[in-house]
Design a protein around this motif. Structure first.
Motif, PDB file in Angstrom:
ATOM      1  N   ASN A  54      14.465  76.988 -97.966  1.00 24.72           N
ATOM      2  CA  ASN A  54      15.924  76.886 -97.980  1.00 24.72           C
ATOM      3  C   ASN A  54      16.552  77.923 -98.899  1.00 24.72           C
ATOM      4  O   ASN A  54      15.990  78.249 -99.951  1.00 24.72           O
ATOM      5  N   TYR A  55      17.719  78.412 -98.500  1.00 24.15           N
ATOM      6  CA  TYR A  55      18.471  79.329 -99.344  1.00 24.15           C
ATOM      7  C   TYR A  55      18.947  78.578-100.582  1.00 24.15           C
ATOM      8  O   TYR A  55      19.498  77.498-100.479  1.00 24.15           O
ATOM      9  N   GLN A  67      34.032  90.710 -93.343  1.00 25.66           N
ATOM     10  CA  GLN A  67      34.115  90.528 -91.893  1.00 25.66           C
ATOM     11  C   GLN A  67      32.765  90.718 -91.209  1.00 25.66           C
ATOM     12  O   GLN A  67      32.565  90.240 -90.100  1.00 25.66           O
ATOM     13  N   TRP A  68      31.818  91.409 -91.850  1.00 24.86           N
ATOM     14  CA  TRP A  68      30.514  91.655 -91.234  1.00 24.86           C
ATOM     15  C   TRP A  68      29.440  90.679 -91.700  1.00 24.86           C
ATOM     16  O   TRP A  68      28.318  90.727 -91.226  1.00 24.86           O
ATOM     17  N   TYR A  69      29.775  89.778 -92.622  1.00 24.40           N
ATOM     18  CA  TYR A  69      28.778  88.839 -93.138  1.00 24.40           C
ATOM     19  C   TYR A  69      28.254  87.900 -92.056  1.00 24.40           C
ATOM     20  O   TYR A  69      27.156  87.378 -92.162  1.00 24.40           O
ATOM     21  N   ASN A  70      29.041  87.678 -90.997  1.00 31.11           N
ATOM     22  CA  ASN A  70      28.582  86.784 -89.932  1.00 31.11           C
ATOM     23  C   ASN A  70      27.399  87.369 -89.157  1.00 31.11           C
ATOM     24  O   ASN A  70      26.770  86.674 -88.364  1.00 31.11           O
ATOM     25  N   GLY A  71      27.081  88.633 -89.386  1.00 35.34           N
ATOM     26  CA  GLY A  71      25.892  89.240 -88.789  1.00 35.34           C
ATOM     27  C   GLY A  71      24.601  88.647 -89.340  1.00 35.34           C
ATOM     28  O   GLY A  71      23.548  88.759 -88.737  1.00 35.34           O
ATOM     29  N   ASN A  76      24.749  83.280 -93.543  1.00 40.39           N
ATOM     30  CA  ASN A  76      26.173  82.973 -93.420  1.00 40.39           C
ATOM     31  C   ASN A  76      26.409  81.466 -93.263  1.00 40.39           C
ATOM     32  O   ASN A  76      27.397  80.941 -93.774  1.00 40.39           O
ATOM     33  N   LYS A  77      25.496  80.765 -92.574  1.00 36.12           N
ATOM     34  CA  LYS A  77      25.600  79.303 -92.468  1.00 36.12           C
ATOM     35  C   LYS A  77      25.534  78.670 -93.858  1.00 36.12           C
ATOM     36  O   LYS A  77      26.295  77.776 -94.181  1.00 36.12           O
ATOM     37  N   LYS A  78      24.615  79.151 -94.673  1.00 37.35           N
ATOM     38  CA  LYS A  78      24.466  78.636 -96.026  1.00 37.35           C
ATOM     39  C   LYS A  78      25.693  78.951 -96.858  1.00 37.35           C
ATOM     40  O   LYS A  78      26.213  78.124 -97.594  1.00 37.35           O
ATOM     41  N   LEU A  79      26.220  80.152 -96.711  1.00 32.15           N
ATOM     42  CA  LEU A  79      27.394  80.577 -97.469  1.00 32.15           C
ATOM     43  C   LEU A  79      28.605  79.720 -97.111  1.00 32.15           C
ATOM     44  O   LEU A  79      29.381  79.339 -97.981  1.00 32.15           O
ATOM     45  N   ALA A  80      28.753  79.391 -95.838  1.00 30.92           N
ATOM     46  CA  ALA A  80      29.880  78.564 -95.389  1.00 30.92           C
ATOM     47  C   ALA A  80      29.812  77.157 -95.985  1.00 30.92           C
ATOM     48  O   ALA A  80      30.836  76.576 -96.326  1.00 30.92           O
ATOM     49  N   LYS A  81      28.609  76.620 -96.136  1.00 32.63           N
ATOM     50  CA  LYS A  81      28.442  75.275 -96.700  1.00 32.63           C
ATOM     51  C   LYS A  81      28.634  75.259 -98.216  1.00 32.63           C
ATOM     52  O   LYS A  81      29.254  74.375 -98.760  1.00 32.63           O
ATOM     53  N   LYS A  82      28.069  76.247 -98.886  1.00 31.52           N
ATOM     54  CA  LYS A  82      28.019  76.234-100.346  1.00 31.52           C
ATOM     55  C   LYS A  82      29.212  76.928-100.999  1.00 31.52           C
ATOM     56  O   LYS A  82      29.477  76.726-102.177  1.00 31.52           O
ATOM     57  N   LYS A  83      29.928  77.774-100.278  1.00 30.70           N
ATOM     58  CA  LYS A  83      31.078  78.522-100.803  1.00 30.70           C
ATOM     59  C   LYS A  83      30.720  79.287-102.073  1.00 30.70           C
ATOM     60  O   LYS A  83      31.352  79.161-103.109  1.00 30.70           O
TER      61      LYS A  83
END
Length: 161
Positions: A54-55, A67-71, A76-83
């Motif tokens: 896990n990250y 804008q390119w982080y979704n690549g 990016n899934k982890k970043l969206a959850k953890k902010k």
């Protein structure tokens, strides 16, 4: 008199605690060499991965435009959850054949317990290499040259004295 002795003891405990905390963090200089691929500059994210895969934490991001982080689909899934706050740990993207040198801090308590460093790479209109380079976070392997599987040719870490 008793209060003075108590304050001195508390002060010494505080100094000891600060020294222990500082001793657990160690800086590493990271040299990343890109391969000679065709395409635009790459974005590279360096993450701490726990023993279960896990990250846990982003250590560095080469690429300034969010804008390119979704690549980086998994990261990016982890970043969206953890902010996670990426201020201070981002830098320029890196072109084919170029070299980048950066420094980041690692917690020595994470060594020799199954953790690893993951270098993920992506290029616009190209593929995403989730595990371009992975380096086991242990005292034997951390400073070994690690070969890349995608856009990264190799990564070499050195402990900063």
């Amino acid at each position: 008199m008793k209060n003075t002795v108590k304050r001195m003891l508390l002060g010494l405990c505080g100094v000891f605690f600060i020294a222990q905390t500082a001793a657990q963090e160690v800086k590493y200089k990271c040299m990343l060499q890109m391969s000679n691929y065709d395409g635009l500059e790459a974005y590279v994210v360096v993450s701490l991965i726990d023993a279960k895969g896990n990250y846990e934490k982003t250590l560095y991001m080469m690429g300034p435009d969010k804008q390119w982080y979704n690549g980086f689909k998994e990261w990016n899934k982890k970043l969206a959850k953890k902010k996670e706050n990426l201020n201070g740990i981002t830098g320029a993207s890196i072109a084919a054949g170029d070299r980048s040198i950066t420094t980041f801090t690692l917690d020595e308590k994470k060594f020799n317990s199954g953790y690893k460093l993951r270098f993920e790479s992506a290029v616009e209109d190209g593929s995403n290499h989730i595990q371009d380079v992975e380096i086991p976070l242990n005292t034997d392997d951390i400073t070994q040259k690690a070969e890349g599987k995608g856009y990264i040719r190799y990564v070499k870490l050195n402990k900063v004295q």
